[in-house]
Design an enzyme around this catalytic site. Structure first.
Site, short mmCIF file in Angstrom:
data_model
loop_
_atom_site.label_atom_id
_atom_site.label_comp_id
_atom_site.label_asym_id
_atom_site.label_seq_id
_atom_site.Cartn_x
_atom_site.Cartn_y
_atom_site.Cartn_z
CB CYS A 42 1.04 -5.52 -6.86
SG CYS A 42 1.10 -6.87 -8.05
CD GLU A 59 3.58 -4.32 -10.11
OE1 GLU A 59 3.92 -5.00 -9.11
OE2 GLU A 59 2.45 -4.35 -10.60
#
Length: 458
Positions: A264, A230
């Site tokens: 994020c 990720e």
């Protein structure tokens, strides 16, 4: 003399604690112990694993105040926001315990001449390399799924939150998880590559930058080991002509400044169609201008410091480069004087391709405002990114917005008429340079398992 690592309070720049790094031999010994734990943990009944995971969730809720204060101390998270992170972690524990039997249960399928059995068996030791921005959540989201599945777990956490890493290790044991099922490694980045290649490590998961993802994914591939990556994003939030502007502005503001903008899946690029641009821009600017940074231990503070001095320097450099490339700074954009790693809420306009504010991930409270002519151009601009983690869409035609999000928006997760963080029930992950693999919603439990087929005749 052993090397040491110091944690720093980002609100004032003062040292918190000093930790001694493990040598390669010490790290190897921990890996071996974690592998030995796997040999019997894998045989622990699923019901017992689930019971322990439920206990972890319960204990997290009971210790919420303690962990919230630690987050604020180590990485500057506003004290009012830590509870939400802890509750999400507890919810992940609850969901995993409740649904593991369905997700990991054996499946029977018929084939010509016999019957088949599909079973999901653990792989072994899973190495997690995690960042600091959600110091508890980043750990829980991969560790709990792996532990429930019968794997054992290593954690290489970001060094500025090693207090959190060790506190979680202690809490897991107090909740009933046997020692060495979850093991913290106090090591530096230079030691990671060697550990990925360790013959007792069976898989690796990373949350980090694309550069880190390339390094970790490449090494895992070289060793023929499964990886989940990720890698951040540059999330676009589209405001269409029929959006509820007041609601969209409120959600976009929170989506940009929550957790100091160090998320994020934060809202980063705000793509607004021409017909409502001026109204959105005026209200957006007014609400952003009303937010000032302050003491993260104050419950009324919405914006704390950035987590480290180098992160603030990088963010400011991106702002300055964008302005030099033609963007207009309408708010903020100046390094403040005084102690701590604070950065003001900043708004950049006239943002175009080729600028740092358009192409790069701005990890902090800096918003990029982009004007487009219509819906079609908004979608093109939103997808004009090497990243593809999250995003958002505002329109009062929810059916049309859902169709756009489903069929045309090239990201792994999309908010419609709101800003939501990760959900325990839904998969989390991205596409393009935002990485691969999924966590949450049961998907993470199947990332590091052997999907084994038994063909039974007679």
């Amino acid at each position: 003399m052993a090397a040491t690592q110091q944690t720093i309070n980002p609100a004032n720049g003062e040292p918190i604690s000093t930790y001694e790094l493990m040598s390669d031999a010490e790290a190897d010994a921990r890996v071996v112990e974690t592998h030995k734990a796997f040999e019997w943990w894998r045989q622990t009944p699923l019901a017992e694993r689930c019971q322990i995971v439920r206990s972890i969730g319960r204990l997290l809720r009971e210790r919420a105040d303690e962990f919230t204060q630690l987050m604020t101390l180590e990485m500057g998270k506003p004290i009012s926001q830590g509870g939400g992170e802890i509750e999400l972690c507890a919810a992940i524990c609850d969901y995993s315990a409740e649904h593991a039997h369905t997700i990991l249960g054996d499946e029977e399928r018929a084939f010509d001449g016999g019957r088949g059995l599909i079973t999901y068996q653990p792989l072994g030791v899973i190495l997690g390399i995690q960042p600091w921005n959600f110091p508890m959540y980043q750990v829980v989201r991969y560790a709990i799924a792996s532990i429930v599945a019968g794997n054992t777990v290593l954690l290489k956490h970001a060094p500025n939150v090693w207090g959190m890493a060790l506190a979680l290790e202690k809490l897991f044991v107090e909740a009933g998880l046997p020692e060495s099922v979850f093991t913290v490694l106090l090591i530096d980045n230079a030691q990671i590559e060697r550990l990925i290649g360790h013959d007792k490590v069976c898989g690796v998961t990373l949350t980090g930058s694309p550069a880190a993802g390339r390094a970790v994914g490449s090494k895992a591939g070289e060793c023929l080991k499964k990886s989940v990556l990720e890698l951040g994003s540059n999330d676009a939030y589209i405001v269409l002509a029929d959006a509820d502007i007041d609601a969209a502005v409120a959600d976009c503001v929170q989506g940009r400044i929550y957790n100091g903008g160090q998320t994020c899946i934060a809202a980063k690029r705000f793509i607004v169609v021409d017909s409502v641009y001026d109204e959105f821009r005026t209200k957006f600017l007014d609400q952003l201008a009303a937010i000032d940074y302050g003491d993260p231990t104050d419950p009324n503070t919405q914006l704390g410091p950035l987590a480290r001095a180098d992160l603030r320097d990088t963010l400011h450099d991106q702002v300055m480069r964008s302005v030099a490339e033609g963007a207009r700074c309408s708010l903020g954009g100046e390094l403040p004087d005084g102690p701590g790693f604070f950065y003001p809420v900043t708004l950049l306009e006239n943002v175009e391709p080729g600028m740092a504010a358009y192409d790069e991930e701005l990890f902090g409270p800096v918003a990029s405002l982009i004007r487009v002519s219509d819906e079609a151009q908004a979608i093109r601009v939103a997808n004009d990114s090497r990243f593809g983690l999250g995003g958002g869409l505002f329109s009062q035609d929810t059916e049309r917005a859902t169709q756009i999000a489903r069929d045309l928006f090239d990201t792994g997760m999309i908010n419609i008429n709101g800003y939501n963080m990760a959900q325990a029930e839904l998969p989390f992950g991205g596409v393009k340079e935002s990485g691969y693999g999924r966590e949450h919603g049961g998907f993470g439990m199947r990332e590091f398992v052997n999907v084994k087929s038994l063909m039974i005749t007679g």
